[in-house]
Design an enzyme around this catalytic site. Structure first.
Site, mmCIF file in Angstrom:
data_model
loop_
_atom_site.group_PDB
_atom_site.id
_atom_site.type_symbol
_atom_site.label_atom_id
_atom_site.label_comp_id
_atom_site.label_asym_id
_atom_site.label_seq_id
_atom_site.Cartn_x
_atom_site.Cartn_y
_atom_site.Cartn_z
ATOM 1 N N THR A 90 76.058 40.880 19.753
ATOM 2 C CA THR A 90 76.932 39.973 20.495
ATOM 3 C C THR A 90 76.172 39.064 21.449
ATOM 4 O O THR A 90 76.379 37.850 21.466
ATOM 5 C CB THR A 90 77.982 40.791 21.271
ATOM 6 O OG1 THR A 90 78.770 41.526 20.338
ATOM 7 C CG2 THR A 90 78.881 39.887 22.102
ATOM 8 N N ASN A 111 71.636 43.191 22.833
ATOM 9 C CA ASN A 111 72.596 43.510 23.887
ATOM 10 C C ASN A 111 71.926 44.275 25.022
ATOM 11 O O ASN A 111 72.257 44.096 26.194
ATOM 12 C CB ASN A 111 73.744 44.354 23.328
ATOM 13 C CG ASN A 111 74.698 43.554 22.475
ATOM 14 O OD1 ASN A 111 74.698 42.322 22.494
ATOM 15 N ND2 ASN A 111 75.515 44.248 21.703
ATOM 16 N N LYS A 172 84.833 39.618 26.609
ATOM 17 C CA LYS A 172 83.588 40.305 26.960
ATOM 18 C C LYS A 172 82.807 39.475 27.972
ATOM 19 O O LYS A 172 82.716 38.241 27.843
ATOM 20 C CB LYS A 172 82.704 40.518 25.733
ATOM 21 C CG LYS A 172 83.264 41.464 24.692
ATOM 22 C CD LYS A 172 82.261 41.641 23.547
ATOM 23 C CE LYS A 172 82.774 42.588 22.492
ATOM 24 N NZ LYS A 172 81.807 42.771 21.387
ATOM 25 N N ASP A 173 82.182 40.144 28.932
ATOM 26 C CA ASP A 173 81.400 39.414 29.926
ATOM 27 C C ASP A 173 80.222 38.696 29.284
ATOM 28 O O ASP A 173 79.924 37.546 29.608
ATOM 29 C CB ASP A 173 80.942 40.336 31.061
ATOM 30 C CG ASP A 173 80.206 41.595 30.611
ATOM 31 O OD1 ASP A 173 79.650 41.630 29.498
ATOM 32 O OD2 ASP A 173 80.187 42.565 31.397
ATOM 33 N N ARG A 174 79.521 39.354 28.367
ATOM 34 C CA ARG A 174 78.317 38.749 27.795
ATOM 35 C C ARG A 174 78.634 37.498 26.981
ATOM 36 O O ARG A 174 77.827 36.571 26.926
ATOM 37 C CB ARG A 174 77.533 39.752 26.966
ATOM 38 C CG ARG A 174 78.272 40.488 25.862
ATOM 39 C CD ARG A 174 77.385 41.612 25.314
ATOM 40 N NE ARG A 174 78.000 42.425 24.272
ATOM 41 C CZ ARG A 174 78.717 43.510 24.486
ATOM 42 N NH1 ARG A 174 78.953 43.900 25.738
ATOM 43 N NH2 ARG A 174 79.211 44.226 23.486
ATOM 44 N N ASP A 301 85.774 42.095 16.795
ATOM 45 C CA ASP A 301 84.638 43.006 16.921
ATOM 46 C C ASP A 301 85.094 44.429 17.229
ATOM 47 O O ASP A 301 84.635 45.393 16.604
ATOM 48 C CB ASP A 301 83.695 42.513 18.018
ATOM 49 C CG ASP A 301 82.418 43.332 18.102
ATOM 50 O OD1 ASP A 301 81.616 43.284 17.157
ATOM 51 O OD2 ASP A 301 82.233 44.028 19.109
ATOM 52 N N HIS A 305 84.531 47.620 14.716
ATOM 53 C CA HIS A 305 83.836 48.841 15.118
ATOM 54 C C HIS A 305 84.738 50.074 15.005
ATOM 55 O O HIS A 305 84.286 51.152 14.625
ATOM 56 C CB HIS A 305 83.358 48.726 16.564
ATOM 57 C CG HIS A 305 82.146 47.878 16.751
ATOM 58 N ND1 HIS A 305 80.969 48.109 16.086
ATOM 59 C CD2 HIS A 305 81.925 46.800 17.551
ATOM 60 C CE1 HIS A 305 80.065 47.215 16.450
ATOM 61 N NE2 HIS A 305 80.627 46.400 17.344
ATOM 62 N N HIS A 490 77.123 46.380 13.214
ATOM 63 C CA HIS A 490 76.363 45.224 12.750
ATOM 64 C C HIS A 490 74.974 45.340 13.364
ATOM 65 O O HIS A 490 74.595 46.398 13.850
ATOM 66 C CB HIS A 490 77.059 43.935 13.172
ATOM 67 C CG HIS A 490 77.492 43.946 14.613
ATOM 68 N ND1 HIS A 490 76.661 43.633 15.656
ATOM 69 C CD2 HIS A 490 78.678 44.302 15.183
ATOM 70 C CE1 HIS A 490 77.303 43.768 16.799
ATOM 71 N NE2 HIS A 490 78.540 44.178 16.554
#
Length: 557
Positions: A90, A111, A172-174, A301, A305, A490
């Site tokens: 990600t 990540n 998501k923060d990222r 995502d 998962h 992934h």
């Protein structure tokens, strides 16, 4: 039943600002079309990243879309885009989309990575944290953009014209950080309970309304969603052992179950509703300069998962995402905005090996539970008559770090022995040393033709990357036990994780489809050209594509 959020949350988020709907009309009723095509640059750029949306999923479902995806397919369609590097996760993937750089240059190699020289006890570093914050660790961290080494498109736009506004919203923060960059006007992500931002920032009223609406939805039980007819063939249970199966889920959840909310279409509905509210509240696309909003749709995502990519759950997720994006575009049309859209993904994904084997893919398997970084480290130590941990890494593959405190000759011996062990493992395709990656030529051919070592090189940043990079063979899933958490993932070198769709749309543009491969790093220079923004240093890995978003052309970019 369909997800309640689309109507309720959009209405609750937008209602107290300038009304979206005319009196007596539903906020999401069919809207008037967007403004006629203009030769001038668009006033708003909308960038959508669908987390774990592989080119394979797009190809499988594209004929069934009737909402947002259907609109985007009227523009420029690149069904075989590439996150061309090997670190198909990600954070690295999102770092390529709006910078024009591969992870080797963004510095976002994974990540998480290991920094054995960091002062804190936890040597794992999260890609979007500031590890220097006292008391932090890679799980309980302070979100930061400090590890991103290059500017985003939004930053370049703001540097060229400070009147441009940059907004980033994600589950998501990222994703929000890597697409937004270092200088943003608003940046919001879902933290498991509500949308939040950097400490010290003021929460706008529209975010407060969105959080209140989401809290109300989470507190209310969600019944099972209706399964579209085209999903029926996917509605087959797959037994994973210990009483756990996947494949037939409908996203029903109990009241208050925020974790289930996150791994469902509901979180994407919330993100798009908040994005629409911020667009309206801030009057994005109405100012003197072009604005940009980045939206990270994270549910695909989490669904991949949790359930795999080929069950009824993923089919439902994509059908609901199509509706949610369609509602979002309806709001933008009603606001009378002149906007252009690009949609892509940070990486692809691979289905569970149990379902693959049911379908005849005999080499699909899970990683040997005994194959871990620690097991290899112990084997190297025994062979060399050493003590203590020699190798570090999150799993049995990916980046592996050798203890930097070892004497040089000992490090060389550890490297040689570790490479031999990895290369002898029947589940390993390749193991590259730092020297081998350094010596490999920088890739210049189209990404389908890159050598595996070049894929590693494109995501290798020496100050952070490992001393060894290990690639598992195709169809080996690096999750040993699916009964204890995630079932699929992934992160591989292979095209099922590298290939993603890239779709551009603006009202009035001439639609076309290009089957040849392009890269996600091409998005940034293409968008820059569409608004006439010169791309000065630092120069890019990506290439501008003349696709007809406006009269702006690539020229020398």
């Amino acid at each position: 039943m369909t997800v309640k959020l689309y109507g309720a949350l959009f209405a609750a988020t937008l209602a107290l600002v300038t009304p979206v709907a005319l009196a007596g009309q539903n906020a999401l009723a069919p809207a008037a079309p967007a403004p006629a095509a203009s030769k001038a640059p668009a006033k708003l750029i909308v960038v959508i990243s669908v987390d774990q949306f592989s080119a394979d999923l797009f190809a499988e479902y594209r004929r069934h879309f009737t909402g947002g995806f259907a609109r985007l397919q009227q523009g420029a369609v690149f069904p075989s885009g590439y996150q061309s590097h090997a670190a198909t996760e990600t954070c690295p993937g999102h770092s390529t989309i709006l910078t024009g750089f591969r992870p080797a240059h963004t510095g976002i190699i994974a990540n998480n990575w290991v920094d054995l020289n960091t002062a804190r006890q936890d040597k794992t570093v999260y890609c979007a944290e500031d590890e220097s914050v006292p008391g932090s660790n890679s799980v309980t961290y302070t979100v930061s953009d400090k590890h991103l080494l290059v500017p985003t498109l939004g930053e370049r736009m703001k540097a060229a014209n400070p009147a441009s506004r940059v907004v980033s919203v994600s589950g998501k923060d990222r994703a929000a950080v890597m697409m937004g960059g270092h200088h943003v006007d608003e940046l919001w992500w879902w933290d498991g309970k509500h949308f939040t931002t950097y400490a010290g920032r003021t929460e706008p009223a529209v975010v407060t309304r969105a959080n209140q609406a989401v809290a109300a939805e989470v507190a209310t039980a969600q019944g099972p969603l209706d399964l579209p007819d085209f999903c029926a063939a996917h509605d087959v249970a797959v037994d994973l052992g210990s009483g756990k199966s996947v494949g037939t889920g409908r996203f029903a959840r109990a009241a208050g179950d925020a974790k289930a909310f996150r791994a469902s279409p509901e979180i994407d509905g919330a993100a798009f509703a908040l994005a629409a509210g911020l667009i309206q509240d801030m009057k994005l696309g109405k100012g003197e300069a072009t604005d940009i909003i980045d939206i990270g749709a994270s549910a695909t995502d989490y669904v991949g998962h949790t359930y795999g990519t080929e069950g009824a759950e993923m089919c439902l997720q994509l059908a609901e995402l199509d509706k949610s994006m369609g509602d979002f575009f309806t709001v933008l049309d009603r606001l009378g905005l002149d906007y252009e859209v690009v949609l892509t993904a940070d990486h692809g994904g691979h289905d569970i090996p149990e379902r693959h084997r049911q379908r005849g893919l005999s080499d699909a398997a899970r990683i040997d539970p005994g194959f871990t970084t620690k097991s290899v480290s112990d084997a190297v130590a025994a062979k060399l008559h050493l003590t203590g941990q020699l190798l570090y890494g999150d799993s049995g593959s990916g980046d592996i770090w050798i203890d930097p405190k070892l004497p040089p000759k000992t490090r060389e011996a550890v490297l040689k022995e570790a490479l031999a062990i990895y290369r002898a493992n029947p589940q390993v395709a390749f193991a590259f040393s730092r020297a081998e990656i350094d010596a490999a030529p920088w890739p210049t051919l189209p990404p389908p033709l890159w050598l595996p070592v070049q894929r590693a090189k494109a995501s290798y940043y020496a100050p952070r990357s490992g001393d060894i990079v290990v690639a598992l063979k195709p169809n080996i899933t690096p999750i040993a036990d699916p009964t204890k958490g995630y079932v699929a993932t992934h992160g591989s070198f292979w095209d099922y994780d590298r290939r993603v769709p890239i779709l551009f749309w603006r009202k009035g543009m001439a639609g076309f489809e290009e089957p040849l491969a392009i890269e996600t790093v091409d998005i940034m220079p293409t968008l820059a050209a569409s608004i006439g923004l010169p791309v000065a240093a630092p120069l890019l890995d990506g290439k501008c594509r003349d696709i007809g978003l406006s009269t702006g052309t690539c020229g020398g970019r």
